[in-house]
Write a protein that holds these residues in place. Structure first.
Motif, PDB file in Angstrom:
ATOM      1  N   HIS A 296       0.234   4.225   0.770  1.00  0.00           N
ATOM      2  CA  HIS A 296       0.016   5.207   1.835  1.00  0.00           C
ATOM      3  C   HIS A 296       0.799   4.877   3.096  1.00  0.00           C
ATOM      4  N   HIS A 297       1.035   3.586   3.333  1.00  0.00           N
ATOM      5  CA  HIS A 297       1.728   3.182   4.562  1.00  0.00           C
ATOM      6  C   HIS A 297       2.956   2.314   4.310  1.00  0.00           C
TER       7      HIS A 297
ATOM      8  N   CYS B 216      -2.440  -2.466   6.635  1.00  0.00           N
ATOM      9  CA  CYS B 216      -2.535  -1.128   7.245  1.00  0.00           C
ATOM     10  C   CYS B 216      -3.888  -0.940   7.922  1.00  0.00           C
TER      11      CYS B 216
ATOM     12  N   CYS C 100       0.849  -1.194   0.000  1.00  0.00           N
ATOM     13  CA  CYS C 100       0.000   0.000   0.000  1.00  0.00           C
ATOM     14  C   CYS C 100       0.884   1.244   0.000  1.00  0.00           C
TER      15      CYS C 100
HETATM   16 ZN    ZN Z   1      -2.501   1.735   3.693  1.00  0.00          ZN
END
Ligand code: ZN
Length: 186
Positions: A78-79, A147, A76
């Protein structure tokens, strides 16, 4: 190509940032290990899916082709935590089909990048639509996002499902249902 020195100094900074001792035994080789790992898990950034879909076979019958339960691991964006699950792909050929292993390869090209699941689903559908020029493509991804399970709302076992259709699959619920029936029965 990838800049291993940058990755290594980035990892060192991250470890220092969380208050770790980068010189303790267990962490000494971690930056190097992560740099090598990045070559693998982000290697899809340097691959063109069209290469895998070049090899095609002529068919007389244009019935639906379904490849289901293609396991994938992605990250992912975003994380930078893993999300993983299964991809299911269906298409209605237009005289040409791809080798079955090439569908899995196409999934991998897009999984091995910093990703979001919605974008990955659309990228796979687009690559197949452009590479095979079929009558239509349907791609479904179901994945668990670490996440969401090891941090944040912590809902282990919950799955995110995404679906993208092109061509004849777009507004044909009968075709969509035929695909979903094949995918959901074990
Ligand atoms: Zn994420």
């Amino acid at each position: 190509m990838m800049d291993y020195e940058k990755i290594k100094s980035g990892v060192r900074l991250l470890l220092e940032g969380i208050g770790e001792d980068v010189n303790r035994e267990g962490l000494l080789e971690t930056p190097e290990r992560i740099a090598r790992m990045c070559a693998e898990i982000y290697g899809g950034l340097y691959e063109d899916p069209a290469v895998h879909l070049k090899k095609q076979f002529t068919v007389e019958c244009n019935d639906m082709v379904v490849e289901k339960d293609i396991t994938f691991y992605s990250t992912c964006e975003h994380h930078l935590l893993p999300f993983y699950g299964k991809a299911h792909i269906g298409y209605l050929p237009n005289g040409k089909v791809a080798g079955l292993s090439k569908l899995a390869r196409t999934v991998d090209v897009f999984a091995r990048r910093p990703q979001i699941q919605e974008k990955m689903t659309a990228q796979i559908a687009k690559a197949l639509q452009e590479g095979l020029k079929p009558q239509g493509v349907i791609v479904m991804l179901e994945a668990e996002h670490t996440c969401m399970t090891m941090r944040g709302i912590k809902k282990p076992g919950s799955k995110t499902v995404t679906l993208v259709t092109t061509g004849v699959f777009q507004d044909n619920t009968e075709l969509q249902n035929r695909f979903l029936t094949l995918v959901l029965k074990s």
